[in-house]
Design an enzyme around this catalytic site. Structure first.
Site, short mmCIF file in Angstrom:
data_model
loop_
_atom_site.label_atom_id
_atom_site.label_comp_id
_atom_site.label_asym_id
_atom_site.label_seq_id
_atom_site.Cartn_x
_atom_site.Cartn_y
_atom_site.Cartn_z
N PHE A 276 0.86 -1.19 0.00
CA PHE A 276 0.00 0.00 0.00
C PHE A 276 0.89 1.23 0.00
O PHE A 276 1.83 1.33 0.81
CB PHE A 276 -0.89 0.03 1.24
CG PHE A 276 -1.69 1.32 1.36
CD1 PHE A 276 -2.87 1.49 0.65
CD2 PHE A 276 -1.23 2.37 2.15
CE1 PHE A 276 -3.59 2.68 0.73
CE2 PHE A 276 -1.96 3.56 2.24
CZ PHE A 276 -3.13 3.71 1.53
N TRP A 472 -23.55 -12.32 -5.70
CA TRP A 472 -22.31 -11.69 -6.25
C TRP A 472 -21.12 -12.46 -5.67
O TRP A 472 -20.79 -12.30 -4.50
CB TRP A 472 -22.27 -10.22 -5.86
CG TRP A 472 -21.07 -9.45 -6.31
CD1 TRP A 472 -19.76 -9.74 -6.09
CD2 TRP A 472 -21.07 -8.22 -7.06
NE1 TRP A 472 -18.96 -8.79 -6.64
CE2 TRP A 472 -19.73 -7.84 -7.24
CE3 TRP A 472 -22.08 -7.40 -7.58
CZ2 TRP A 472 -19.37 -6.67 -7.92
CZ3 TRP A 472 -21.71 -6.25 -8.25
CH2 TRP A 472 -20.38 -5.89 -8.43
N ASN A 475 -14.15 -15.64 -6.72
CA ASN A 475 -13.64 -16.97 -6.43
C ASN A 475 -12.13 -17.17 -6.55
O ASN A 475 -11.68 -18.25 -6.89
CB ASN A 475 -14.35 -17.99 -7.33
CG ASN A 475 -15.68 -18.40 -6.72
OD1 ASN A 475 -15.75 -18.67 -5.53
ND2 ASN A 475 -16.73 -18.42 -7.52
N CYS A 521 -20.75 -13.22 -1.67
CA CYS A 521 -20.18 -14.57 -1.62
C CYS A 521 -18.75 -14.48 -2.11
O CYS A 521 -18.43 -13.67 -2.97
CB CYS A 521 -20.99 -15.48 -2.55
SG CYS A 521 -20.39 -17.18 -2.63
N SER A 522 -17.88 -15.29 -1.53
CA SER A 522 -16.54 -15.42 -2.08
C SER A 522 -16.08 -16.83 -1.76
O SER A 522 -15.53 -17.07 -0.68
CB SER A 522 -15.60 -14.38 -1.47
OG SER A 522 -14.28 -14.63 -1.91
N GLY A 523 -16.38 -17.76 -2.68
CA GLY A 523 -16.08 -19.16 -2.37
C GLY A 523 -16.63 -19.45 -0.98
O GLY A 523 -15.92 -19.94 -0.11
N GLY A 524 -17.90 -19.06 -0.76
CA GLY A 524 -18.46 -19.10 0.58
C GLY A 524 -18.13 -17.82 1.29
O GLY A 524 -18.43 -16.72 0.83
N ASP A 529 -17.63 -9.51 5.57
CA ASP A 529 -17.16 -8.41 6.39
C ASP A 529 -18.23 -7.32 6.43
O ASP A 529 -19.17 -7.31 5.62
CB ASP A 529 -15.83 -7.87 5.87
CG ASP A 529 -15.92 -7.44 4.41
OD1 ASP A 529 -16.63 -6.47 4.13
OD2 ASP A 529 -15.30 -8.10 3.54
N ASP A 543 -18.76 -22.29 1.78
CA ASP A 543 -19.07 -23.35 0.82
C ASP A 543 -19.28 -24.68 1.53
O ASP A 543 -19.70 -25.66 0.92
CB ASP A 543 -17.94 -23.49 -0.21
CG ASP A 543 -18.11 -22.53 -1.38
OD1 ASP A 543 -19.20 -21.95 -1.51
OD2 ASP A 543 -17.15 -22.36 -2.15
N GLU A 609 -38.93 -36.86 3.92
CA GLU A 609 -38.11 -35.65 3.87
C GLU A 609 -38.92 -34.45 3.37
O GLU A 609 -38.73 -33.33 3.84
CB GLU A 609 -36.88 -35.88 2.98
CG GLU A 609 -35.82 -36.72 3.67
CD GLU A 609 -34.57 -36.90 2.84
OE1 GLU A 609 -33.47 -36.82 3.39
OE2 GLU A 609 -34.71 -37.13 1.61
#
Ligand code: GLA
Length: 723
Positions: A276, A472, A475, A521-524, A529, A543, A609
């Site tokens: 940064f 959204w 991944n 979502c981001s790979g679950g 955050d 996931d 079920e």
């Protein structure tokens, strides 16, 4: 309430007080954060002694007891004799890295401030204090923003740096938060894990030195969460002082706690300084992301209640703040990429017969997306799988009485795509390097033209039919990051500009489709955050849909984030991540610790079920308000491998209670347990089913007898009402 009196600034919420004071030399000292106290200058707590090897600023003259190295500071800057973690590191044109901040002015504003282009808590009823510090030599002002949401017991912070001088500077580090404690006997709790096992709590005493967690993956990450707790050694769910700090940011972050030589603690939280560097030209400004602070003297439960309420009511935005969410069904685990319109309609039909609200078409509907090697970037409907596009498919779903939702992954591109073939220079990638993740590359979302192109295509698809929901996704982690749009000396801005670009597009989508629910979502749970929650009121938690693993993931997530934000679904067994088989009842109870839905093809399930699905969906709808808006209690720690995992939701008026219990692996001769409930009104009587009513005090102290489990992983829900 904000009280300002000759350089003394006191912020009160209903139950907490925060204070700072500009001393005679203009250094802004942090005097207190903790349970609410009367208005009083708390700087008497700061003592001055001569400490060896702690240098003294020029104005101290011969006074060797005055050193920044030992004073509790509100926003510690580097290079002037404070050797602890800095909040601010500036590089001047001559190469020096010093910043000397002195009090300049303050202002109080009605309403909680907003941050342009960044997520932030909101609230007209809130108040804002801005304390301006300046480094006269560098020509830089640092505006410290404080938002006070009195009724929520949260205080927010952010810093804005303004270059008022004539030279170009570099910001090497600018934390959102710096918080000094004049004590050392604190534990740090962090929330850590990996893909398919996110946000597991880790607690330990602070030892001398620094303990830090963070992410340099471009997203807030599965590995560590931008949320930490500092608490007294003995603090537990129901007692003890705890202080939480969270960052409203979805990119690289660092949370660091340092126990210093004189047994004080400093916490810093903000954008990770690694990779940064922000160029601040004359007249330019830089604003840090917002951090949120919350404190409780009554332990971790109350801390979570306060954060949950603030996030539900002052972070998540309309129309989803406090609103029920649809019970959805998602085709991903059932079909992966292998589907066509008939298969989807078939799943939707059986979901509709079970009364589910919304059908989500996951990955695989666009471009030439038949596996994860191709198609990302081409946001046009795949006509082979879905002839006639969404215009043909969506009415068929709606005719079944269901709403329709869509999966997207806007930030990514496959090399095998039209987009990449036309714009190979649009990816974030250092010249001559190539790092793939899940066979995909990352688009340079710091560039407006790239965002405009992707958004234009997405908007056309979303406008082509009635789309009520978008998932959204993102991944992969970012690597070999470099932007063709920035000169070499400004590459340190790329990660942050990328996230600003993501926020910009999310905001645009919210504006254009105000009634559409967006799930992050981001790979679950790789980008779970508080920053994302400002745009996406719910986030796919993991996931990993295994009910027993989910109890752990959701338990860890609950310390900061409310239940209504946790995407949780019932999936098929044996579970795709663990191979474990758990009953439909237990999977349902685990998924009700979240937004609740299904991730399977229900056309193949047994009659028994089906009945369970009908029961649990009806139960969830009936109690959704209690689950989403009640106070949430962790009744046991699933990491302790006890015989049961239990949690509880209590309505704000304490007249309704839902206690949920899941047993672990069975063993012969299981013990007979009672469950001590929490948060009830001791004087009210509560009744479950046809049982005799019992006073709240009895249920909390003597407890509720649990049934004897028979077999592995049983689940029970006890709904009690005051009579
Ligand atoms: C990610 C998500 C899954 C699913 C797949 C599709 O892994 O977390 O739920 O959407 O992508 O590729």
């Amino acid at each position: 309430m904000i009280v300002c009196d000759k350089g003394l600034f006191t912020l009160h919420t209903n139950n907490t007080t925060y204070q700072m004071k500009a001393d005679a030399r203009g250094v802004l000292l942090h005097t207190y954060y903790g349970p609410r106290v009367a208005d009083c200058d708390l700087s008497y707590r700061i003592r001055y002694v001569d400490r060896g090897f702690s240098p003294n600023p020029e104005e101290a003259g011969e006074d060797r007891t005055y050193s920044l190295d030992v004073l509790p500071q509100e926003y510690a800057a580097c290079g002037m004799g404070d050797f602890r973690l800095p909040a601010l590191e500036l590089e001047l044109p001559d190469g020096s890295r010093c910043a000397d901040l002195r009090y300049k002015s303050f202002r109080v504003e009605a309403g909680k401030y907003a941050l342009e282009g960044l997520p932030a808590f909101w609230g007209e009823e809130g108040e804002t204090l801005v304390v301006v510090l300046e480094d006269a030599a560098a020509g830089v002002d640092v505006e410290l923003y404080y938002g006070v949401l009195e009724d929520y017991d949260v205080i927010t912070r952010a810093a804005r740096l303004v270059n008022r001088g004539g030279q170009t500077l570099k910001v090497r580090q600018a934390a959102s938060l710096c918080l000094d404690f004049q004590r050392e006997d604190l534990d740090l709790i962090t929330f850590d894990g990996k893909h398919v096992l996110e946000r597991c709590p880790n607690r330990g005493p602070l030892l001398p030195g620094v303990r830090s967690v963070g992410s340099v993956r471009g997203g807030s990450s599965h590995q560590h969460n931008p949320f930490v707790i500092l608490c007294e050694r003995g603090a537990g769910e129901d007692h003890g002082l705890c202080c939480a700090a969270g960052l409203l940011y979805s990119g690289n972050f660092q949370a660091a706690a340092e126990r210093s030589q004189f047994e004080h603690v400093r916490l810093t939280l903000g954008i990770h300084p690694w990779h940064f560097c922000w160029t601040l030209a004359p007249g330019g400004s830089f604003t840090t992301p917002e951090a949120v602070l919350c404190c409780s003297k009554q332990g971790l439960s109350v801390l979570s209640h306060r954060l949950h309420r603030a996030m539900r009511e002052r972070l998540i935005r309309d129309p989803w703040a406090g609103q029920p969410r649809p019970v959805l069904i998602n085709n991903w685990e059932a079909t992966l990429f292998d589907f066509d319109a008939e298969r989807l309609v078939n799943i939707a039909q059986s979901a509709a017969s079970l009364g589910l609200d919304l059908f989500v078409m996951d990955d695989g509907w666009f471009g030439r997306r038949n596996s994860d090697t191709a198609g990302l970037g081409d946001w046009t409907v795949n006509g082979e799988k879905l002839p006639g596009g969404l215009e043909a498919l969506v009415p068929r779903i709606r005719d079944l009485g269901m709403r329709f939702g869509l999966w997207v992954e806007p930030e990514m591109v496959n090399e095998d795509s039209e987009l990449y073939r036309q714009h190979p220079d649009w990816v974030l990638q250092a010249p001559g390097r190539m790092v793939r993740g899940r066979q995909q590359l990352v688009l340079d979302f710091s560039r407006r033209e790239v965002r405009n192109h992707v958004y234009g295509a997405l908007k056309a698809v979303l406008s082509s039919a009635e789309v009520s929901y978008v998932k959204w996704d993102v991944n992969r982690s970012l690597a070999a990051v470099w932007s063709a749009a920035l000169p070499p000396e400004r590459q340190g801005e790329v990660y942050h500009r990328y996230i600003l670009g993501v926020y910009d597009m999310l905001e645009q989508m919210r504006r254009d489709f105000p009634h559409m629910l967006i799930e992050g979502c981001s790979g679950g749970g790789g980008r779970f955050d508080a920053g994302m929650l400002y745009y996406t009121p719910q986030i796919w938690c993991s996931d990993n849909t295994d009910a027993m693993d989910r109890l752990r993931i959701q338990y860890g997530t609950s310390f900061c984030y409310p239940v209504c934000t946790m995407g949780a679904h019932v999936s098929a067994v044996p579970n795709a991540q663990t191979g474990r088989t758990v009953s439909m009842e237990t999977r349902g109870v685990a998924a009700m610790h979240g937004t609740f839905g299904y991730e399977m093809d229900p056309s193949g399930i047994s009659q028994e079920e089906r009945e369970a699905v009908l029961r649990q969906t009806a139960f969830f709808r009936e109690h959704q308000d209690l689950i989403f808006r009640g106070d949430y209690y962790r009744l046991s720690d699933p990491f302790q491998n006890g015989p049961y995992t239990a949690w509880e939701h209590v309505s704000p008026d304490k007249r309704e209670v839902l206690a949920c219990v899941v047993s672990g692996p069975i063993q012969g001769g299981p013990p007979l347990r009672t469950l001590q409930l929490k948060g009830l009104d001791p004087d009210l009587c509560y009744q479950a089913g046809g049982k005799n009513p019992l006073p709240g005090s009895v249920l909390m102290e003597a407890g509720w007898p649990l049934p004897l489990p028979w077999g592995d992983y049983q689940a029970w829900q006890f709904y009690l009402t005051a009579v």
